[in-house]
Design an enzyme around this catalytic site. Structure first.
Site, mmCIF file in Angstrom:
data_model
loop_
_atom_site.group_PDB
_atom_site.id
_atom_site.type_symbol
_atom_site.label_atom_id
_atom_site.label_comp_id
_atom_site.label_asym_id
_atom_site.label_seq_id
_atom_site.Cartn_x
_atom_site.Cartn_y
_atom_site.Cartn_z
ATOM 1 N N LYS A 13 -11.054 -4.130 -1.187
ATOM 2 C CA LYS A 13 -10.611 -5.191 -0.272
ATOM 3 C C LYS A 13 -10.393 -4.668 1.152
ATOM 4 O O LYS A 13 -10.836 -5.273 2.111
ATOM 5 C CB LYS A 13 -9.291 -5.819 -0.761
ATOM 6 C CG LYS A 13 -9.378 -6.484 -2.112
ATOM 7 C CD LYS A 13 -8.079 -7.193 -2.447
ATOM 8 C CE LYS A 13 -6.855 -6.307 -2.456
ATOM 9 N NZ LYS A 13 -6.830 -5.284 -3.519
ATOM 10 N N ARG A 91 0.705 -11.902 -3.305
ATOM 11 C CA ARG A 91 0.563 -11.148 -4.551
ATOM 12 C C ARG A 91 1.354 -11.774 -5.680
ATOM 13 O O ARG A 91 1.307 -11.274 -6.804
ATOM 14 C CB ARG A 91 1.086 -9.727 -4.334
ATOM 15 C CG ARG A 91 0.001 -8.678 -4.116
ATOM 16 C CD ARG A 91 0.712 -7.397 -3.802
ATOM 17 N NE ARG A 91 -0.012 -6.208 -4.075
ATOM 18 C CZ ARG A 91 -0.644 -5.482 -3.160
ATOM 19 N NH1 ARG A 91 -0.703 -5.892 -1.918
ATOM 20 N NH2 ARG A 91 -1.217 -4.352 -3.492
ATOM 21 N N ARG A 130 -10.005 8.078 -3.341
ATOM 22 C CA ARG A 130 -9.784 7.444 -2.030
ATOM 23 C C ARG A 130 -9.022 8.377 -1.095
ATOM 24 O O ARG A 130 -8.042 8.994 -1.481
ATOM 25 C CB ARG A 130 -9.011 6.143 -2.227
ATOM 26 C CG ARG A 130 -8.652 5.469 -0.917
ATOM 27 C CD ARG A 130 -8.406 4.013 -1.073
ATOM 28 N NE ARG A 130 -7.185 3.690 -1.789
ATOM 29 C CZ ARG A 130 -6.823 2.455 -2.091
ATOM 30 N NH1 ARG A 130 -7.599 1.446 -1.770
ATOM 31 N NH2 ARG A 130 -5.708 2.230 -2.735
ATOM 32 N N ARG A 158 -3.013 8.556 -0.280
ATOM 33 C CA ARG A 158 -1.821 7.699 -0.314
ATOM 34 C C ARG A 158 -0.876 8.131 -1.427
ATOM 35 O O ARG A 158 -1.334 8.556 -2.484
ATOM 36 C CB ARG A 158 -2.256 6.245 -0.556
ATOM 37 C CG ARG A 158 -2.604 5.513 0.707
ATOM 38 C CD ARG A 158 -3.213 4.171 0.427
ATOM 39 N NE ARG A 158 -2.486 3.326 -0.513
ATOM 40 C CZ ARG A 158 -2.752 2.045 -0.724
ATOM 41 N NH1 ARG A 158 -3.719 1.457 -0.052
ATOM 42 N NH2 ARG A 158 -2.069 1.342 -1.584
ATOM 43 N N ARG A 169 0.311 0.053 -10.999
ATOM 44 C CA ARG A 169 -0.143 -0.977 -10.054
ATOM 45 C C ARG A 169 -1.097 -1.951 -10.738
ATOM 46 O O ARG A 169 -1.093 -3.149 -10.462
ATOM 47 C CB ARG A 169 -0.818 -0.321 -8.849
ATOM 48 C CG ARG A 169 0.195 0.374 -7.938
ATOM 49 C CD ARG A 169 -0.472 1.339 -6.983
ATOM 50 N NE ARG A 169 -1.340 0.699 -6.026
ATOM 51 C CZ ARG A 169 -2.297 1.332 -5.349
ATOM 52 N NH1 ARG A 169 -2.485 2.620 -5.517
ATOM 53 N NH2 ARG A 169 -3.056 0.673 -4.505
HETATM 54 P P1 AMP Z 1 -1.804 -2.250 -0.730
HETATM 55 O O1 AMP Z 1 -2.099 -1.400 0.465
HETATM 56 O O2 AMP Z 1 -2.127 -3.696 -0.500
HETATM 57 O O3 AMP Z 1 -2.425 -1.715 -1.986
HETATM 58 O O4 AMP Z 1 -0.213 -2.198 -0.948
HETATM 59 C C1 AMP Z 1 0.453 -0.985 -1.222
HETATM 60 C C2 AMP Z 1 1.831 -1.253 -1.800
HETATM 61 O O5 AMP Z 1 2.627 -1.982 -0.852
HETATM 62 C C3 AMP Z 1 1.856 -2.125 -3.058
HETATM 63 O O6 AMP Z 1 1.628 -1.379 -4.246
HETATM 64 C C4 AMP Z 1 3.274 -2.678 -2.989
HETATM 65 O O7 AMP Z 1 4.226 -1.700 -3.351
HETATM 66 C C5 AMP Z 1 3.442 -2.943 -1.496
HETATM 67 N N1 AMP Z 1 2.951 -4.300 -1.121
HETATM 68 C C6 AMP Z 1 1.887 -4.582 -0.325
HETATM 69 N N2 AMP Z 1 1.715 -5.902 -0.213
HETATM 70 C C7 AMP Z 1 2.680 -6.480 -0.960
HETATM 71 C C8 AMP Z 1 3.003 -7.829 -1.273
HETATM 72 N N3 AMP Z 1 2.285 -8.858 -0.797
HETATM 73 N N4 AMP Z 1 4.078 -8.054 -2.086
HETATM 74 C C9 AMP Z 1 4.815 -7.045 -2.567
HETATM 75 N N5 AMP Z 1 4.556 -5.742 -2.334
HETATM 76 C C10 AMP Z 1 3.489 -5.454 -1.536
#
Ligand code: AMP
Length: 214
Positions: A13, A91, A130, A158, A169
Site C-alpha cells: 500500500k 483500520r 522491507r 521498522r 499485526r
Molecule cells: P502502518 O505504517 O500503516 O503499517 O502502521 C504502523 C503501526 O502504526 C500500526 O501497526 C499501528 O500500531 C499504528 N497505526 C497506524 N495507523 C493506525 C490506525 N489507523 N489505527 C490504529 N493504529 C494505527
C-alpha cells in the site's frame, strides 16, 4: 477524489500510495507515517508511541481519529478542491464511521476503496525484507525492489517489521480491519487489487480503476 487503500501489512500500500499521489495529485494521509514522524522526537510521548508500535497493536481510535481530523481540517481550509488518499486509515469500524461522518459534514465523500489482496504466507517474507531510507523515507524491498547499485541510501528496518510482530499485526488485520471490506462493499465502493503481481502491473491495474474517478 477521495480514495482509501485497504489491505494487510506488507501488501504494498505504502509504495503504491506514493505513485498514486504523484500521478493523480492527491495528498496522502498515512496514519502510520504521522505516528512514525512523532516517534522521532525525543519526548515521553514519542517513547510511548515507540512502545505501542513495537507490539504491532493498534492505537486507540480516539487518538487516531483526532490526528486525522486535524489533518483533514487543515487541508480543507487550505484547498478548495479536496483530493485525498488514505493509507492505513481507517483500520476499524469505529474509524470508518468517524471518517464517513467527518467527510459528510464538509460535503465530501469517499469515491473508491482499493482492497489489496495478498495471502498471509507471502507477507512475513515480504515484510522481513522491507527497508526504509533514513534520508528520503523511500521504501525498498531487498528482494523485489532493492536500491540501485550506485544509489546513496541509508537503510533501516521498522521496529514492527520483525517476524513475531508481523504475526501479531496480521492477526489484528484479520480481526479488526478486514471487516471493513464488507462495510465498504455495502456502499459499493470496493475494488479488488491482486497485490501478488509485479509492482508495475499492480500500479497499472490501480490506474485503470482510478482513471474512472479523475
Ligand atoms: P502502518 O505504517 O500503516 O503499517 O502502521 C504502523 C503501526 O502504526 C500500526 O501497526 C499501528 O500500531 C499504528 N497505526 C497506524 N495507523 C493506525 C490506525 N489507523 N489505527 C490504529 N493504529 C494505527
Amino acid at each position: 477524489m477521495i480514495t482509501i487503500l485497504l489491505g494487510p501489512p506488507g501488501s504494498g500500500k505504502g509504495t503504491q500510495a506514493e505513485m498514486i499521489c504523484k500521478n493523480y495529485q492527491l495528498t496522502q494521509i498515512s496514519t502510520g507515517d504521522i505516528l512514525r514522524e512523532k516517534m522521532k522526537e525525543n519526548t515521553a510521548k514519542a517513547e510511548k508511541i515507540r512502545r505501542i508500535m513495537g507490539t504491532g497493536k493498534l492505537f486507540p481510535d480516539k487518538l487516531i481519529n483526532k490526528l486525522v481530523r486535524k489533518k483533514i481540517m487543515k487541508l480543507f481550509e487550505l484547498n478548495g478542491e479536496f483530493r485525498l488518499l488514505f493509507d492505513g486509515y481507517p483500520r476499524t469500524i469505529e474509524q470508518a464511521d468517524f471518517l464517513y461522518r467527518k467527510l459528510k459534514k464538509i460535503g465530501e465523500k469517499i469515491d473508491c476503496v482499493l482492497v489489496f489482496e495478498l495471502a498471509d504466507k507471502y507477507i512475513v517474507d515480504r515484510i522481513s525484507a522491507r527497508r526504509i531510507d533514513r534520508k528520503t523515507g523511500k521504501v525498498y524491498n531487498l528482494i523485489s525492489n532493492p536500491p540501485k547499485e550506485n544509489e546513496d541510501v541509508d537503510l533501516y528496518q521498522r521496529i514492527d517489521d520483525t517476524a513475531e510482530v508481523i504475526q501479531n499485526r496480521l492477526e489484528i488485520y484479520h480481526s479488526q480491519t478486514a471487516p471493513l471490506i464488507e462495510y465498504y462493499d455495502k456502499f459499493q465502493l470496493v475494488e479488488h487489487i491482486d497485490a501478488s503481481l509485479e509492482l508495475e502491473t499492480v500500479q497499472q491495474n490501480i490506474y485503470n480503476i482510478l482513471d474512472r474517478y479523475k
